[in-house]
Design an enzyme around this catalytic site. Structure first.
Site, PDB file in Angstrom:
ATOM      1  N   THR A   1     -56.710  -6.720   2.943  1.00 34.44           N
ATOM      2  CA  THR A   1     -56.748  -5.736   1.860  1.00 34.44           C
ATOM      3  C   THR A   1     -55.959  -6.276   0.675  1.00 34.44           C
ATOM      4  OG1 THR A   1     -56.881  -3.962   3.464  1.00 34.44           O
ATOM      5  CG2 THR A   1     -56.186  -3.361   1.240  1.00 34.44           C
TER       6      THR A   1
ATOM      7  N   GLU B   1     -62.496  -4.548   5.052  1.00 33.60           N
ATOM      8  CA  GLU B   1     -62.742  -3.883   6.341  1.00 33.60           C
ATOM      9  C   GLU B   1     -62.247  -2.442   6.253  1.00 33.60           C
ATOM     10  OE1 GLU B   1     -58.667  -3.640   6.919  1.00 33.60           O
ATOM     11  OE2 GLU B   1     -60.196  -2.711   8.193  1.00 33.60           O
ATOM     12  N   PHE B   2     -62.844  -1.595   7.084  1.00 38.61           N
ATOM     13  CA  PHE B   2     -62.483  -0.170   7.110  1.00 38.61           C
ATOM     14  C   PHE B   2     -62.122   0.252   8.533  1.00 38.61           C
ATOM     15  CE2 PHE B   2     -63.708   0.260   2.783  1.00 38.61           C
ATOM     16  CZ  PHE B   2     -64.799  -0.585   2.610  1.00 38.61           C
TER      17      PHE B   2
ATOM     18  N   GLY C   1     -49.068   7.712   8.207  1.00 41.64           N
ATOM     19  CA  GLY C   1     -48.192   6.549   8.413  1.00 41.64           C
ATOM     20  C   GLY C   1     -49.090   5.353   8.652  1.00 41.64           C
TER      21      GLY C   1
ATOM     22  N   CYS D   1     -51.502   0.792   6.791  1.00 43.55           N
ATOM     23  CA  CYS D   1     -52.542   0.734   5.741  1.00 43.55           C
ATOM     24  C   CYS D   1     -52.358   1.770   4.645  1.00 43.55           C
ATOM     25  CB  CYS D   1     -53.912   0.852   6.394  1.00 43.55           C
ATOM     26  SG  CYS D   1     -54.281  -0.564   7.423  1.00 43.55           S
TER      27      CYS D   1
ATOM     28  N   LYS E   1     -49.099   1.595   2.371  1.00 44.07           N
ATOM     29  CA  LYS E   1     -48.972   0.409   1.493  1.00 44.07           C
ATOM     30  C   LYS E   1     -50.134   0.301   0.534  1.00 44.07           C
ATOM     31  CE  LYS E   1     -51.016  -3.402   4.198  1.00 44.07           C
ATOM     32  NZ  LYS E   1     -52.166  -3.760   3.357  1.00 44.07           N
TER      33      LYS E   1
HETATM   34  C1  UDX Z   1     -56.752   3.515   7.840  1.00 47.19           C
HETATM   35  C2  UDX Z   1     -58.162   3.824   7.338  1.00 47.19           C
HETATM   36  O1  UDX Z   1     -58.626   4.976   7.984  1.00 47.19           O
HETATM   37  C3  UDX Z   1     -59.071   2.658   7.665  1.00 47.19           C
HETATM   38  O2  UDX Z   1     -60.374   2.888   7.132  1.00 47.19           O
HETATM   39  C4  UDX Z   1     -58.528   1.388   7.029  1.00 47.19           C
HETATM   40  O3  UDX Z   1     -59.297   0.311   7.319  1.00 47.19           O
HETATM   41  C5  UDX Z   1     -57.124   1.162   7.515  1.00 47.19           C
HETATM   42  O4  UDX Z   1     -56.310   2.284   7.255  1.00 47.19           O
HETATM   43  P1  UDX Z   1     -55.476   3.583  10.156  1.00 47.19           P
HETATM   44  O5  UDX Z   1     -54.280   3.188   9.388  1.00 47.19           O
HETATM   45  O6  UDX Z   1     -55.756   2.934  11.435  1.00 47.19           O
HETATM   46  O7  UDX Z   1     -56.796   3.415   9.231  1.00 47.19           O
HETATM   47  O8  UDX Z   1     -55.283   5.128  10.469  1.00 47.19           O
HETATM   48  P2  UDX Z   1     -56.008   6.474  10.114  1.00 47.19           P
HETATM   49  O9  UDX Z   1     -56.841   6.895  11.240  1.00 47.19           O
HETATM   50  O10 UDX Z   1     -56.598   6.384   8.787  1.00 47.19           O
HETATM   51  O11 UDX Z   1     -54.719   7.434  10.062  1.00 47.19           O
HETATM   52  C6  UDX Z   1     -53.736   7.165   9.098  1.00 47.19           C
HETATM   53  C7  UDX Z   1     -52.618   8.167   9.215  1.00 47.19           C
HETATM   54  O12 UDX Z   1     -53.036   9.433   8.729  1.00 47.19           O
HETATM   55  C8  UDX Z   1     -52.101   8.398  10.630  1.00 47.19           C
HETATM   56  O13 UDX Z   1     -50.703   8.489  10.579  1.00 47.19           O
HETATM   57  C9  UDX Z   1     -52.710   9.737  11.012  1.00 47.19           C
HETATM   58  O14 UDX Z   1     -51.899  10.435  11.934  1.00 47.19           O
HETATM   59  C10 UDX Z   1     -52.722  10.454   9.666  1.00 47.19           C
HETATM   60  N1  UDX Z   1     -53.765  11.486   9.535  1.00 47.19           N
HETATM   61  C11 UDX Z   1     -55.066  11.122   9.672  1.00 47.19           C
HETATM   62  C12 UDX Z   1     -53.382  12.784   9.216  1.00 47.19           C
HETATM   63  O15 UDX Z   1     -52.210  13.097   9.091  1.00 47.19           O
HETATM   64  N2  UDX Z   1     -54.361  13.724   9.050  1.00 47.19           N
HETATM   65  C13 UDX Z   1     -55.686  13.426   9.180  1.00 47.19           C
HETATM   66  O16 UDX Z   1     -56.514  14.319   9.033  1.00 47.19           O
HETATM   67  C14 UDX Z   1     -56.052  12.073   9.509  1.00 47.19           C
END
Ligand code: UDX
Length: 552
Positions: A191, A222-223, A346, A349, A352
């Site tokens: 990223t 990537e996502f 948190g 990803c 930051k």
């Molecule tokens: C994220 C993006 O979703 C992903 O597309 C990208 O490639 C990388 O960053 P990730 O960091 O694995 O993925 O976690 P994600 O599922 O997005 O959750 C991020 C944070 O948000 C977690 O701490 C989760 O607990 C919190 N969250 C998520 C919420 O508080 N509420 C929600 O409705 C969804």
């Protein structure tokens, strides 16, 4: 690939979205030796899949079944992105060589030890190493020379000022430029802020050692989400390609063809992937592709902060955030996902990426106050949780607090930027005794907080505590024996930082229950009795054997 290019380029770029037709993959025949084993009709696909991959002959026929050319791909960086992308592309039939400058990590991977917890990854990695589609090397120069396409998957952690640290990308660029003996496609997978691809191209050109070598650059954000990364890679919503040449687009299409045509064995759905539309393939410029990643992640972060902002209002006006967000999400323009209020986002990803995006905008003189607000709302979640703890416990000093969940989200062992770390830090600073349980993240947390007690299971975490905090949305916490938990606790009091449980049901069970944005009036828990805390360590002031009804 006809004149579309010339026209499009001359008239300024037009992003294209492509629909792809799918033909179902013929199911592998079940060898007699496996008939009747375990599941009714067919043994677990993983087993079948990896038997397939294990048997050289079969592997070849598998490729012919999938009908594509095998590209030589190198991954530079074996973190989440590099390992998942590399293993899935090997699974899709490409020849993948991964390298990392962490010698221990490479040694572990060569020994089949996956340094991260990610569902399905370890089995897939093992099978593809067996079939020699996937291998690891400590020698980055070898990885450069061996590849047709090089995916840069190195970390871009935040600098002090929040900007993305691009030094690792720069290092890789100079390595590729100096080591490449044949033409290469260099793909940005990390990223990065917009315009990084242009810089990458420039550095490759400046440091290129062999004049005849062509080094083309592309952006392919990537996502993946941690915890569902393998599924997200094999079943993406969209694949974004930021390219500048026809040949680059062609090569990347070839790399992703098995994913686009869903011609792979899927360990997630055990070969019975649910019917779904094929992923969209979006071809655009590098700058747009880079920006798409930051814009998407920042929008997700904003959506979560919006839900949290509304949750705070719900608490004031006696509304229920779950009802509110459910109704909002029924509107397809809003969508139901990423509206779960609680402790906030948190992980490595969202925090930051929103920072780096804000810094990019500042550098470009664009006002991103909206994102700064989303970040500020998120940062306040832990403070709000601590306020709830203080209000419920009155005095934190000398209290025993149990924690369920340390990872930044469920289904991962990752604690980077996990809200739980801040909660623990604050509780310890205020003199609480903390014990914690998480099914995957205790090892990593104990490296930061060796002084807290890590528990075998959630029940040990509830043993003789004054409060039990839920900080990660692990599914297992929904299924707990709350009667048993109540008996184990000094005082049945739950503070649910992830709105995982149902307030009415918990209060019905006699718990004091606190959460975010949900009505929790009349907390008079008929059955709550304070147990005499003989177990309390010396120094903790405890009234002798009171037995009273709790009135909150
Ligand atoms: C994220 C993006 O979703 C992903 O597309 C990208 O490639 C990388 O960053 P990730 O960091 O694995 O993925 O976690 P994600 O599922 O997005 O959750 C991020 C944070 O948000 C977690 O701490 C989760 O607990 C919190 N969250 C998520 C919420 O508080 N509420 C929600 O409705 C969804």
């Amino acid at each position: 690939m006809d004149g579309r290019w010339a026209g499009a380029r001359k008239s300024g770029w037009v992003a294209r979205r492509e629909e792809v037709t799918i033909t179902a993959l013929p199911q592998p025949s079940v060898p007699d030796s496996l008939r009747g084993e375990g599941c009714s009709r067919r043994p677990p696909l993983d087993k079948l899949l990896f038997m397939e991959l294990g048997r050289e002959a079969d592997t070849v026929s598998l490729e012919s079944k999938i009908g594509r050319c095998k590209l030589r791909i190198s991954m530079i960086g074996c973190g989440y992105v590099g390992l998942v992308t590399g293993t899935c592309l090997a699974e899709a039939g490409h020849q993948v060589l991964c390298t990392d400058n962490d010698a221990e990590r490479i040694a572990a991977l060569k020994a089949g030890v996956v340094p991260i917890y990610e569902p399905h990854l370890d089995a897939m990695l093992a099978a593809n190493c067996r079939s020699q589609n996937l291998s690891f090397t400590r020698n980055a120069a070898e990885a450069v020379r061996a590849a047709d396409a090089i995916f840069i998957c190195v970390g871009t952690p935040p600098l002090e000022n929040g900007e993305a640290d691009l030094s690792a990308i720069d290092n890789v660029a100079r390595l590729v430029a100096s080591e490449a003996l044949t033409s290469k496609l260099v793909v940005e997978k990390s990223t990065v802020p917009a315009q990084t691809g242009q810089q990458l191209k420039r550095v490759l050109g400046l440091y290129r050692r062999h004049g005849a070598v062509q080094l083309r650059v592309a952006s392919n954000p990537e996502f993946l989400r941690e915890g569902t990364a393998v599924q997200d890679f094999l079943h993406p919503d969209r694949i974004v390609l930021g390219v500048e040449e026809e040949e680059t687009e062609k090569q990347l299409r070839e790399i992703y063809r098995p994913i686009l045509e869903r011609r792979f064995r899927c360990p997630v759905h055990l070969g019975a992937c649910p019917p779904a539309k094929s992923p969209d393939l979006l071809i655009t410029t590098m700058n747009s592709a880079e920006l798409i990643k930051h814009a998407s992640n920042s929008f997700l972060a904003m959506k979560i902060s919006y839900a949290n902002m509304i949750a705070d209002l719900c608490e004031k006006v006696g509304a229920d955030i779950k009802e509110v967000t459910r109704a909002m999400g029924l509107d397809p323009r809003i969508g139901p996902r990423f509206l779960d209020a609680g402790l906030g986002f948190g992980g490595f990803c969202l925090p930051k990426d929103i920072q780096a995006f804000i810094r990019l905008a500042e550098r470009c003189g664009v006002d991103f106050t909206m994102l700064k607000e989303a970040e500020r709302v998120n940062k306040r979640r832990v403070d709000l949780l601590l306020e709830k703890i203080r209000k419920a416990l009155w005095v934190i000093k000398g209290k025993r607090v149990g924690i369920l969940g340390l990872a930044f989200k469920a289904n991962t062992d990752d604690i980077r930027f996990a809200p739980s770390l801040e909660v623990i830090r604050a509780l310890l600073a205020e003199g609480a005794q903390v014990r914690a349980y998480d099914q995957e993240a205790m090892d990593k947390t104990s490296a930061i907080f060796p002084q807290i007690h890590y528990c075998r299971d959630p029940y040990e975490a509830a043993q003789d505590v004054d409060a039990l905090l839920i900080l990660t949305e692990w599914e297992e916490f929904r299924q707990l024996d709350w009667e048993r938990i109540s008996d184990l606790m000094l005082r049945p009091m739950i503070i649910d930082g992830r709105n995982l449980l149902d307030p009415a049901a918990m209060m019905e069970r006699g718990f004091e229950y606190h959460c975010f944005g949900r009505p929790i009036e009349n907390q008079t828990a008929p059955k709550a009795i304070i147990h005499a805390p003989e177990v309390f360590l010396a120094g903790a002031h405890v009234p002798s054997a009171p037995s009273t009804e709790i009135v909150t």
